[in-house]
Design an enzyme around this catalytic site. Structure first.
Site, PDB file in Angstrom:
ATOM      1  N   GLU A  27     -13.965   7.166  30.310  1.00  0.00           N
ATOM      2  CA  GLU A  27     -14.685   7.319  29.048  1.00  0.00           C
ATOM      3  C   GLU A  27     -14.150   8.529  28.279  1.00  0.00           C
ATOM      4  O   GLU A  27     -13.590   9.459  28.872  1.00  0.00           O
ATOM      5  CB  GLU A  27     -16.174   7.528  29.375  1.00  0.00           C
ATOM      6  CG  GLU A  27     -17.069   7.706  28.163  1.00  0.00           C
ATOM      7  CD  GLU A  27     -18.557   7.645  28.495  1.00  0.00           C
ATOM      8  OE1 GLU A  27     -18.905   7.687  29.683  1.00  0.00           O
ATOM      9  OE2 GLU A  27     -19.359   7.544  27.546  1.00  0.00           O
ATOM     10  N   ASN A 174     -23.517  -1.040  25.657  1.00  0.00           N
ATOM     11  CA  ASN A 174     -23.658  -0.323  26.926  1.00  0.00           C
ATOM     12  C   ASN A 174     -25.011   0.385  26.948  1.00  0.00           C
ATOM     13  O   ASN A 174     -25.397   1.018  25.959  1.00  0.00           O
ATOM     14  CB  ASN A 174     -22.545   0.731  27.039  1.00  0.00           C
ATOM     15  CG  ASN A 174     -22.806   1.718  28.170  1.00  0.00           C
ATOM     16  OD1 ASN A 174     -22.662   1.380  29.342  1.00  0.00           O
ATOM     17  ND2 ASN A 174     -23.222   2.937  27.832  1.00  0.00           N
ATOM     18  N   GLU A 175     -25.690   0.286  28.046  1.00  0.00           N
ATOM     19  CA  GLU A 175     -26.984   0.972  28.223  1.00  0.00           C
ATOM     20  C   GLU A 175     -27.807   0.905  26.931  1.00  0.00           C
ATOM     21  O   GLU A 175     -28.243   1.927  26.388  1.00  0.00           O
ATOM     22  CB  GLU A 175     -26.782   2.418  28.697  1.00  0.00           C
ATOM     23  CG  GLU A 175     -26.166   2.463  30.081  1.00  0.00           C
ATOM     24  CD  GLU A 175     -26.289   3.801  30.817  1.00  0.00           C
ATOM     25  OE1 GLU A 175     -26.720   4.795  30.228  1.00  0.00           O
ATOM     26  OE2 GLU A 175     -25.946   3.818  32.027  1.00  0.00           O
ATOM     27  N   TYR A 241     -26.452   5.096  39.886  1.00  0.00           N
ATOM     28  CA  TYR A 241     -25.781   6.308  40.361  1.00  0.00           C
ATOM     29  C   TYR A 241     -26.502   6.839  41.598  1.00  0.00           C
ATOM     30  O   TYR A 241     -27.732   6.768  41.684  1.00  0.00           O
ATOM     31  CB  TYR A 241     -25.782   7.389  39.264  1.00  0.00           C
ATOM     32  CG  TYR A 241     -24.780   7.105  38.167  1.00  0.00           C
ATOM     33  CD1 TYR A 241     -23.449   7.457  38.319  1.00  0.00           C
ATOM     34  CD2 TYR A 241     -25.166   6.466  36.985  1.00  0.00           C
ATOM     35  CE1 TYR A 241     -22.509   7.200  37.317  1.00  0.00           C
ATOM     36  CE2 TYR A 241     -24.234   6.201  35.973  1.00  0.00           C
ATOM     37  CZ  TYR A 241     -22.909   6.576  36.149  1.00  0.00           C
ATOM     38  OH  TYR A 241     -21.992   6.310  35.153  1.00  0.00           O
ATOM     39  N   GLU A 298     -20.889   0.798  36.240  1.00  0.00           N
ATOM     40  CA  GLU A 298     -21.000   2.252  36.448  1.00  0.00           C
ATOM     41  C   GLU A 298     -21.704   2.471  37.771  1.00  0.00           C
ATOM     42  O   GLU A 298     -22.849   2.017  37.964  1.00  0.00           O
ATOM     43  CB  GLU A 298     -21.788   2.914  35.308  1.00  0.00           C
ATOM     44  CG  GLU A 298     -21.006   2.973  34.015  1.00  0.00           C
ATOM     45  CD  GLU A 298     -21.703   3.768  32.920  1.00  0.00           C
ATOM     46  OE1 GLU A 298     -22.472   4.698  33.235  1.00  0.00           O
ATOM     47  OE2 GLU A 298     -21.465   3.431  31.743  1.00  0.00           O
ATOM     48  N   GLN A 347     -16.135   8.310  37.373  1.00  0.00           N
ATOM     49  CA  GLN A 347     -15.087   7.829  36.489  1.00  0.00           C
ATOM     50  C   GLN A 347     -13.721   8.238  37.048  1.00  0.00           C
ATOM     51  O   GLN A 347     -13.665   9.037  37.977  1.00  0.00           O
ATOM     52  CB  GLN A 347     -15.288   8.388  35.096  1.00  0.00           C
ATOM     53  CG  GLN A 347     -16.620   7.977  34.456  1.00  0.00           C
ATOM     54  CD  GLN A 347     -16.670   8.287  32.964  1.00  0.00           C
ATOM     55  OE1 GLN A 347     -15.709   8.705  32.338  1.00  0.00           O
ATOM     56  NE2 GLN A 347     -17.857   8.101  32.389  1.00  0.00           N
TER      57      GLN A 347
END
Ligand code: AHR
Length: 494
Positions: A27, A174-175, A241, A298, A347
């Site tokens: 990103e 995204n999100e 996450y 992610e 990432q």
């Protein structure tokens, strides 16, 4: 510690492990793209057309199948037209989400597609729903993939690219429950339907459309998207996450953590199995044939940033604990490869659970990098049926072992084994059903003396895989002794 029994049915194949499970994400965030990947053609850091050579060569060794870009949260404020044409003329913007720094747009569509070509990776581009228009998204796809005369194709040619690129994976937002517009699921489902309509297939290029999915255990989001929009999507994303602490109050240090935090981290890493099952059950309700992929675009550890670094840059160190999280997660994704068609660790360089850390012209590989390098043998291999009977650690709350097995095109069996125990080794009796007498066995292990061991710029090779020989074929089973806190890959030929 009792001995674990693992049965691998080498002749029972359970589908193919999609290589895209070994995907990555880069990103416009902190030093991920700028410095981490892109240094520009004029840089004193050796580079190929602006991409730094050391990072490029290291990433090539991972056989990255697919690379997601430009975000993340950045995607929903990115306007792609600002990132094409002569670099010195490109419009600047403020990266408001990540540190409020100036973005010069020097790394845009052409540079990203060139990077993918250099890596041999498929591009996965995320379009802007949060602050972009339908037209803007539609024209991006036209710019990239239209073959022949069209306003966008002509502009691409003027910018130096005559032939269209091949683009398969495209994310529509995204999100969108958060940084991508703070939407409610019903509203996003409708917007998704609208935006994706204009993400066209030009010529032979066929787009695989990915809808922005749920955060962690937001099952209502998944249910709503599947109910309202599943006919219009090929994939639905999921973000999770591994955070030992609290997202807002303090996530925990990447390097200075307690034994308790080790165990909490293992437990939280294992939790993704439950999330995949529950979101998967909802997907099954609307898509029993599993046409739609669960795209875990992610995942990884998220700790407090390294002291003294910009909090908006998400720069964290990476220890043997991260290696375990990577190994466990990839084993779980393999296990669910009937539904999980892609995963992208967050990432690639200098951000969150990175493969690579850089400091100016210096570069180090992290323990997580080594796990991806060891596990690449699972890409597009046949998943094998396994049965794992193992003990537990931390008062019965965590399985000691995480295991996955696959068979490659040549018939070689690759078994990845994680020992989650930070203190004790694991003794395993491995029953290789279908193989009477292996002709060759080899292994590699990634482990370390201390639970927070890591590679640093002063000591870049402190945590590296070494040959593993602690196994013995006894005529019927393979007896294996894994060290504590380890990720091991054993390969067997018959
Ligand atoms: O990976 C960092 C950020 O985490 C991404 O930009 C966003 O999608 C997620 O919240």
């Amino acid at each position: 510690m009792k001995k674990s029994n693992v049965v691998i049915n080498t002749d029972i194949e359970q589908g193919t492990i999609n290589k895209n499970i070994y995907g990555h994400f880069a990103e416009h965030l902190g030093r991920s793209i700028y410095e981490g990947i892109w240094v520009g053609e004029e840089s004193s850091i050796p580079n190929t057309r602006g991409i730094r050579n050391d990072v490029l060569e290291a990433l090539k060794k991972l056989d990255i199948p697919v690379l997601r870009w430009p975000g993340g949260c950045f995607a929903d404020e990115y306007h792609w037209k600002d990132g094409v044409g002569k670099r010195e003329d490109r419009k600047q913007m403020v990266n408001t989400h990540w540190g409020g720094v100036l973005e010069n747009n020097h790394f845009g569509t052409h540079e990203f597609m060139m990077l993918c070509e250099m890596l041999g990776a498929e591009p996965y581009i995320g379009g802007n729903v949060g602050s972009g228009t339908v037209q803007e998204m539609s024209e991006w796809v036209e710019y990239i993939t239209f073959d022949g005369e069209s306003p966008m194709a002509n502009w691409r040619k003027e910018n130096g690219k005559e032939e269209p690129w091949q683009l398969t994976y495209f994310g529509v937002g995204n999100e969108n429950w958060g940084c991508g517009g703070n939407m409610r699921p019903q509203y996003y489902a409708d917007l998704y339907r609208r935006y994706q309509t204009y993400v066209r297939n030009y010529g032979e290029n066929k787009i695989y459309k990915i809808a922005g999915g749920a955060n962690i255990d937001d099952y209502n989001w998944t249910e709503t998207l599947m109910r309202e929009a599943s006919d219009f999507m090929d994939g639905l994303s999921l973000h999770y996450y591994t955070i030992p602490g609290d997202f807002w109050e303090g996530k925990g240090s990447a390097t200075n953590f307690s034994e308790d935090e080790w165990n909490i981290t293992m437990k939280k890493a294992l939790h993704i199995d439950e999330l995949i099952r529950k979101h998967g059950t909802l997907m099954d309700k609307y898509d029993p044939d599993k046409r739609i992929g669960m795209i875990i675009d992610e995942w990884g550890t998220w700790f407090d940033v390294e002291p003294g670094t910009n909090p908006g840059f998400l720069y964290q160190q990476n220890t043997i604990r991260d290696a375990l999280v990577a190994g466990i997660s990839l084993n779980i994704f393999n296990d669910h490869s009937d539904r999980v068609q892609m995963a992208n660790i967050a990432q690639t360089v200098n951000v969150l659970q990175a493969m690579i850390l850089t400091e100016g012209s210096k570069m180090i590989l992290t323990p997580t990098y080594h796990v991806f390098e060891m596990y690449k043998v699972h890409q597009d291999a046949k998943k094998l049926a396994i049965d794992v009977n193992t003990g537990t650690i931390n008062n019965g709350s965590i399985s000691q072992l995480s295991v996955s097995a696959s068979k490659d095109e040549e018939g070689k069996i690759n078994i990845s084994l994680c020992n989650l125990d930070k203190d004790s080794g694991a003794d395993i009796s491995l029953d290789l059903r279908g193989i009477a007498d292996p002709s060759k066995i080899s292994g590699r292990v990634l482990t370390s003396d201390n639970m927070n061991d890591r590679n640093t710029f002063e000591s870049p090779e402190a945590v590296e895989p070494v040959d593993f020989k602690d196994y013995k074929w006894n005529g019927q089973t393979l007896d294996i002794s894994l060290p504590s806190k380890s990720v091991t890959l054993i390969s067997i030929e018959s």
